[in-house]
Design an enzyme around this catalytic site. Structure first.
Site, PDB file in Angstrom:
ATOM      1  N   GLY A   1      66.394  10.646  28.906  1.00  0.00           N
ATOM      2  CA  GLY A   1      65.041  10.913  29.357  1.00  0.00           C
ATOM      3  C   GLY A   1      64.418  12.013  28.523  1.00  0.00           C
ATOM      4  O   GLY A   1      63.578  12.769  28.988  1.00  0.00           O
TER       5      GLY A   1
ATOM      6  N   ARG B   1      63.817   5.340  25.041  1.00  0.00           N
ATOM      7  CA  ARG B   1      63.514   4.116  24.299  1.00  0.00           C
ATOM      8  C   ARG B   1      62.510   4.326  23.168  1.00  0.00           C
ATOM      9  O   ARG B   1      62.515   3.618  22.171  1.00  0.00           O
ATOM     10  CB  ARG B   1      62.965   3.056  25.263  1.00  0.00           C
ATOM     11  CG  ARG B   1      63.981   2.545  26.285  1.00  0.00           C
ATOM     12  CD  ARG B   1      63.289   1.817  27.420  1.00  0.00           C
ATOM     13  NE  ARG B   1      62.275   2.691  28.057  1.00  0.00           N
ATOM     14  CZ  ARG B   1      61.560   2.323  29.114  1.00  0.00           C
ATOM     15  NH1 ARG B   1      61.739   1.136  29.661  1.00  0.00           N
ATOM     16  NH2 ARG B   1      60.675   3.134  29.648  1.00  0.00           N
TER      17      ARG B   1
ATOM     18  N   ASP C   1      67.956   2.034  24.693  1.00  0.00           N
ATOM     19  CA  ASP C   1      67.785   1.802  26.127  1.00  0.00           C
ATOM     20  C   ASP C   1      69.115   2.069  26.835  1.00  0.00           C
ATOM     21  O   ASP C   1      70.152   1.595  26.360  1.00  0.00           O
ATOM     22  CB  ASP C   1      67.359   0.342  26.345  1.00  0.00           C
ATOM     23  CG  ASP C   1      66.974   0.074  27.783  1.00  0.00           C
ATOM     24  OD1 ASP C   1      65.943  -0.563  28.024  1.00  0.00           O
ATOM     25  OD2 ASP C   1      67.722   0.538  28.669  1.00  0.00           O
TER      26      ASP C   1
ATOM     27  N   ASP D   1      68.972  20.815  42.259  1.00  0.00           N
ATOM     28  CA  ASP D   1      67.786  20.935  43.101  1.00  0.00           C
ATOM     29  C   ASP D   1      67.168  22.249  42.647  1.00  0.00           C
ATOM     30  O   ASP D   1      67.638  23.323  43.005  1.00  0.00           O
ATOM     31  CB  ASP D   1      68.158  20.999  44.589  1.00  0.00           C
ATOM     32  CG  ASP D   1      66.912  21.167  45.456  1.00  0.00           C
ATOM     33  OD1 ASP D   1      66.857  20.574  46.546  1.00  0.00           O
ATOM     34  OD2 ASP D   1      65.979  21.889  45.044  1.00  0.00           O
ATOM     35  N   HIS D   2      66.139  22.147  41.854  1.00  0.00           N
ATOM     36  CA  HIS D   2      65.713  23.358  41.147  1.00  0.00           C
ATOM     37  C   HIS D   2      65.198  24.454  42.063  1.00  0.00           C
ATOM     38  O   HIS D   2      65.161  25.634  41.673  1.00  0.00           O
ATOM     39  CB  HIS D   2      64.679  23.009  40.071  1.00  0.00           C
ATOM     40  CG  HIS D   2      63.311  22.736  40.553  1.00  0.00           C
ATOM     41  ND1 HIS D   2      62.930  21.517  41.067  1.00  0.00           N
ATOM     42  CD2 HIS D   2      62.224  23.521  40.607  1.00  0.00           C
ATOM     43  CE1 HIS D   2      61.659  21.581  41.402  1.00  0.00           C
ATOM     44  NE2 HIS D   2      61.199  22.776  41.145  1.00  0.00           N
TER      45      HIS D   2
ATOM     46  N   HIS E   1      64.619  19.698  48.668  1.00  0.00           N
ATOM     47  CA  HIS E   1      64.221  21.110  48.689  1.00  0.00           C
ATOM     48  C   HIS E   1      64.142  21.670  50.106  1.00  0.00           C
ATOM     49  O   HIS E   1      64.734  22.729  50.386  1.00  0.00           O
ATOM     50  CB  HIS E   1      62.858  21.287  48.012  1.00  0.00           C
ATOM     51  CG  HIS E   1      62.782  20.751  46.630  1.00  0.00           C
ATOM     52  ND1 HIS E   1      63.839  20.726  45.743  1.00  0.00           N
ATOM     53  CD2 HIS E   1      61.747  20.183  45.952  1.00  0.00           C
ATOM     54  CE1 HIS E   1      63.464  20.186  44.602  1.00  0.00           C
ATOM     55  NE2 HIS E   1      62.197  19.846  44.696  1.00  0.00           N
TER      56      HIS E   1
HETATM   57  N1  LIG Z   1      58.691  15.983  36.290  1.00  0.00           N
HETATM   58  C1  LIG Z   1      58.982  16.878  37.254  1.00  0.00           C
HETATM   59  O1  LIG Z   1      58.243  17.838  37.549  1.00  0.00           O
HETATM   60  C2  LIG Z   1      60.247  16.725  38.007  1.00  0.00           C
HETATM   61  C3  LIG Z   1      61.051  15.599  37.822  1.00  0.00           C
HETATM   62  N2  LIG Z   1      62.223  15.511  38.511  1.00  0.00           N
HETATM   63  C4  LIG Z   1      63.097  14.354  38.329  1.00  0.00           C
HETATM   64  O2  LIG Z   1      63.418  14.219  36.960  1.00  0.00           O
HETATM   65  C5  LIG Z   1      63.580  12.839  36.619  1.00  0.00           C
HETATM   66  C6  LIG Z   1      62.667  12.495  35.462  1.00  0.00           C
HETATM   67  O3  LIG Z   1      61.360  12.726  35.878  1.00  0.00           O
HETATM   68  P1  LIG Z   1      60.171  12.767  34.822  1.00  0.00           P
HETATM   69  O4  LIG Z   1      60.597  13.400  33.552  1.00  0.00           O
HETATM   70  O5  LIG Z   1      59.015  13.332  35.533  1.00  0.00           O
HETATM   71  O6  LIG Z   1      59.942  11.183  34.522  1.00  0.00           O
HETATM   72  P2  LIG Z   1      59.202  10.531  33.272  1.00  0.00           P
HETATM   73  O7  LIG Z   1      58.749   9.194  33.719  1.00  0.00           O
HETATM   74  O8  LIG Z   1      58.242  11.481  32.656  1.00  0.00           O
HETATM   75  O9  LIG Z   1      60.400  10.345  32.195  1.00  0.00           O
HETATM   76  C7  LIG Z   1      61.323   9.313  32.354  1.00  0.00           C
HETATM   77  C8  LIG Z   1      62.187   9.311  31.094  1.00  0.00           C
HETATM   78  O10 LIG Z   1      63.101   8.240  31.167  1.00  0.00           O
HETATM   79  C9  LIG Z   1      63.038   7.479  29.945  1.00  0.00           C
HETATM   80  N3  LIG Z   1      63.418   6.105  30.257  1.00  0.00           N
HETATM   81  C10 LIG Z   1      62.854   5.314  31.180  1.00  0.00           C
HETATM   82  N4  LIG Z   1      63.501   4.134  31.196  1.00  0.00           N
HETATM   83  C11 LIG Z   1      64.478   4.200  30.246  1.00  0.00           C
HETATM   84  C12 LIG Z   1      65.481   3.314  29.769  1.00  0.00           C
HETATM   85  N5  LIG Z   1      65.618   2.084  30.280  1.00  0.00           N
HETATM   86  N6  LIG Z   1      66.310   3.733  28.791  1.00  0.00           N
HETATM   87  C13 LIG Z   1      66.202   4.957  28.261  1.00  0.00           C
HETATM   88  N7  LIG Z   1      65.280   5.868  28.693  1.00  0.00           N
HETATM   89  C14 LIG Z   1      64.431   5.470  29.660  1.00  0.00           C
HETATM   90  C15 LIG Z   1      61.604   7.623  29.486  1.00  0.00           C
HETATM   91  O11 LIG Z   1      61.488   7.475  28.095  1.00  0.00           O
HETATM   92  P3  LIG Z   1      61.070   6.071  27.376  1.00  0.00           P
HETATM   93  O12 LIG Z   1      59.923   5.507  28.163  1.00  0.00           O
HETATM   94  O13 LIG Z   1      60.732   6.483  25.989  1.00  0.00           O
HETATM   95  O14 LIG Z   1      62.294   5.201  27.465  1.00  0.00           O
HETATM   96  C16 LIG Z   1      61.379   9.107  29.829  1.00  0.00           C
HETATM   97  O15 LIG Z   1      61.950   9.897  28.807  1.00  0.00           O
HETATM   98  C17 LIG Z   1      63.275  12.070  37.905  1.00  0.00           C
HETATM   99  O16 LIG Z   1      64.500  11.796  38.569  1.00  0.00           O
HETATM  100  C18 LIG Z   1      62.469  13.056  38.736  1.00  0.00           C
HETATM  101  O17 LIG Z   1      62.635  12.851  40.123  1.00  0.00           O
HETATM  102  C19 LIG Z   1      62.657  16.510  39.368  1.00  0.00           C
HETATM  103  C20 LIG Z   1      61.888  17.621  39.564  1.00  0.00           C
HETATM  104  C21 LIG Z   1      60.618  17.796  38.952  1.00  0.00           C
HETATM  105  O1  LIG Z   2      61.005  18.373  42.738  1.00  0.00           O
HETATM  106  C1  LIG Z   2      59.785  18.446  42.665  1.00  0.00           C
HETATM  107  O2  LIG Z   2      59.200  19.674  42.642  1.00  0.00           O
HETATM  108  C2  LIG Z   2      57.873  19.825  42.133  1.00  0.00           C
HETATM  109  C3  LIG Z   2      57.381  21.204  42.561  1.00  0.00           C
HETATM  110  O3  LIG Z   2      58.259  22.141  41.968  1.00  0.00           O
HETATM  111  P1  LIG Z   2      57.758  23.659  41.809  1.00  0.00           P
HETATM  112  O4  LIG Z   2      58.915  24.359  41.173  1.00  0.00           O
HETATM  113  O5  LIG Z   2      56.530  23.596  40.939  1.00  0.00           O
HETATM  114  O6  LIG Z   2      57.443  24.174  43.182  1.00  0.00           O
HETATM  115  C4  LIG Z   2      56.959  18.743  42.666  1.00  0.00           C
HETATM  116  O7  LIG Z   2      55.661  18.869  42.076  1.00  0.00           O
HETATM  117  C5  LIG Z   2      57.527  17.380  42.323  1.00  0.00           C
HETATM  118  O8  LIG Z   2      56.723  16.344  42.912  1.00  0.00           O
HETATM  119  C6  LIG Z   2      58.947  17.248  42.855  1.00  0.00           C
HETATM  120  O9  LIG Z   2      59.558  16.087  42.295  1.00  0.00           O
END
Ligand SMILES: NC(=O)C1=CN([C@@H]2O[C@H](COP(=O)(O)OP(=O)(O)OC[C@H]3O[C@@H](n4cnc5c(N)ncnc54)[C@H](OP(=O)(O)O)[C@@H]3O)[C@@H](O)[C@H]2O)C=CC1
Ligand SMILES: O=C1O[C@H](COP(=O)(O)O)[C@@H](O)[C@H](O)[C@H]1O
Length: 494
Positions: free
Chosen positions: A13, A47, A86, A178-179, A241
């Site tokens: 990711g 990907r 992928d 769990d941040h 959380h």
């Molecule tokens: N964003 C946030 O603030 C927070 C996110 N999270 C958690 O972190 C995780 C990621 O979230 P987030 O970064 O926001 O999600 P995004 O949708 O921004 O990123 C998803 C990532 O997965 C990759 N991906 C998707 N499908 C595939 C595949 N089949 N093979 C390889 N790579 C793949 C995408 O890249 P590509 O499309 O290039 O393949 C991308 O890099 C989730 O579990 C979310 O719950 C937790 C706390 C906060």
């Molecule tokens: O885990 C998550 O947290 C963020 C909020 O995090 P914070 O550190 O900015 O308080 C939330 O926006 C997101 O939806 C959730 O996946």
């Protein structure tokens, strides 16, 4: 002894929002502080067909807000390697193994591997299985996997995911992040509770009226619609959380402040949550979805959200804990997007004195407290302010005698807050050190899902009347009614 940590990070990711907003800046701060030096490398994989050069540009852009020395940034980015494939493609892991071994030799990484799964939970099991089948774990170093929340989608999927992970990794190699557990003031809960005799002796149903936990967000769903519309606020914020915070607030004192002893007490606290019967959900939990307001879009009008989505963007709930310490004390929790402001706070509301000797008119039949005296409230401010407030009653200045509420207030100053590690930096450092104290463990996750699943199932079976709250409010009116019905009110009101 050098504080340098040695490891190869593989981020699944690597092109995502979390990687760019949280992981790369956190790794850079560890680099600036000397915890990462020459003996580290990062493989970013996803990907998108990026080149290493483009990837280094993305890393550099993700650090822009840190205003760091460009030469340092360039040197840091030089440790990053991008591989496009992928995660469902077995060949991806063969090339990943070859690159991992090459970098291990090039940077002297001693076989230490940290795999960060920064992508949708439905991929976690696939990745774990391929890491095992393609022998990417090393025999000579440590192997740790960091899994993002939500861990699964419900108890059953979480159990299946955990079984897939434990087929590849031992429990002590699994870091369920769990941040919020990396936040300064969440970690401070234990210091406040168990470091001060004044609180622990009062921290029970004899002195506490109710406890309120608020995780309020001003932003909407932003660019995360696809993930969020399948999650909702209950799975996104409450199952992890909020229930983690509740376990820290309510657990008994661990024998020692160690990962194992803390986990034992958190699990006991989560096991004591009173499970809701389906017919009790409607009177104990409120759900909401934000409407439009001026140029603020309604949730249903956000990009990639279906116009008839019933996903909850707000949750308020009343949680009871059936044990000696907490029986009878309501724990009110709430979280939501598009609320009045961005803040996280915990309000511990103490019972008022039974009698107000300063105002005999206040003594009424069958009154459980002298209402003209304000309740003592201990507020733990988690963000954006980091600190503690205590409201109490004192004599009002001047002639005569009257009481007035006053506030004792402690807050870290902005400079101190700015220099303290951000949650992800702190937790990545803990994972490098093999310290899982501030990560969640399987039984905690399991009991949290069991509690939440009943609510989600009831909501899935009953169509809500959405949207039902104005952006900029603190959610639907039913959230206030949840406390009013018990004779309480939210300490923080819009
Ligand atoms: N964003 C946030 O603030 C927070 C996110 N999270 C958690 O972190 C995780 C990621 O979230 P987030 O970064 O926001 O999600 P995004 O949708 O921004 O990123 C998803 C990532 O997965 C990759 N991906 C998707 N499908 C595939 C595949 N089949 N093979 C390889 N790579 C793949 C995408 O890249 P590509 O499309 O290039 O393949 C991308 O890099 C989730 O579990 C979310 O719950 C937790 C706390 C906060
Ligand atoms: O885990 C998550 O947290 C963020 C909020 O995090 P914070 O550190 O900015 O308080 C939330 O926006 C997101 O939806 C959730 O996946």
């Amino acid at each position: 002894m050098s504080k340098e940590k040695i490891a190869l990070f593989t981020i699944f990711g690597g092109t995502g929002d979390l990687a760019q907003r949280k992981l790369y800046p956190s790794l850079f701060k560890l680099y600036q502080k000397g915890y990462l030096k020459e003996h580290f490398a990062v493989i970013g994989t996803a990907r998108r067909p990026w080149t290493n050069e483009h990837y280094h540009g993305v890393i550099t852009d993700s650090l822009a807000s840190l205003n760091a020395d460009p030469a340092t940034v360039a040197k840091f980015a030089g440790h990053f390697y991008y591989q496009s494939h992928d995660v469902t493609d077995a060949q991806h892991y063969v090339t990943l193994k070859q690159l991992s071994e090459k970098l291990d030799a090039q940077y002297g990484l001693q076989g230490n591997r940290i795999f960060y799964l920064a992508m949708a939970p439905n991929f976690f099991g696939t990745i774990a299985q391929h890491l095992r089948s393609e022998n990417i774990l090393t025999p000579n170093g440590f192997n740790r996997v960091i899994i993002e929340k939500p861990f699964g989608h419900d108890f059953e999927s979480a159990k299946e995911l955990n079984d897939q992970l434990t087929a590849t990794f031992n429990e002590n190699q699994i870091y369920r992040i769990d941040h919020y557990l990396g936040k300064e003031m969440i970690q401070n809960i234990s210091a406040i509770r168990f470091g001060n005799n004044i609180w622990e002796s009062l921290w029970n149903n004899r002195y506490i009226s109710n406890v309120q936990v608020t995780l309020s967000e001003k932003l909407g769903v932003e660019e995360r619609a696809v993930y969020y519309d399948n999650s909702g606020a209950l799975r996104d914020m409450v199952q992890n959380h909020i229930l983690q915070i509740l376990s820290l607030l309510t657990m008994d004192q661990p024998v020692e402040f160690t990962e194992k002893d803390i986990d034992v007490e958190k699990v006991k606290a989560l096991r004591s949550l009173r499970p809701l019967k389906p017919e009790e959900v409607a009177t104990n939990f409120v759900r909401g979805q934000y409407a439009a307001d001026g140029d603020v879009k309604a949730y249903r009008n956000e990009d990639k959200i279906s116009p008839d989505s019933n996903t909850d963007t707000f949750v308020a709930g009343k949680v009871m804990i059936d044990n000696f310490r907490w029986s009878g004390v309501p724990f009110y929790v709430r979280t939501g997007k598009r609320l009045a402001d961005k803040f996280t706070r915990i309000d511990v509301v103490f019972k008022r004195p039974i009698v107000n000797i300063f105002n005999h008119d206040d003594v009424r039949e069958n009154d459980d407290a002298a209402t003209s005296l304000a309740p003592n409230v201990l507020t733990i401010n988690v963000e954006p302010t980091e600190g503690v407030e205590l409201r109490m009653n004192a004599k009002a200045l001047g002639q005569g005698f009257a009481t007035t509420p006053v506030k004792l207030n402690f807050a870290h100053d902005a400079a101190a807050t700015a220099n303290s590690p951000e949650a992800y930096e702190r937790l990545l450092h803990d994972a490098l050190n093999g310290d899982a104290t501030n990560f969640t463990h399987w039984k905690e996750v399991a009991y949290s899902w069991k509690f939440v699943d009943v609510i989600q199932k009831y909501w899935d079976e009953h169509t809500p009347d959405f949207p039902n709250y104005r952006p900029g409010s603190m959610g639907p009116d039913a959230s206030d009614e949840l406390l009013r019905q018990d004779g309480h009110e939210w300490i923080y009101k819009e």
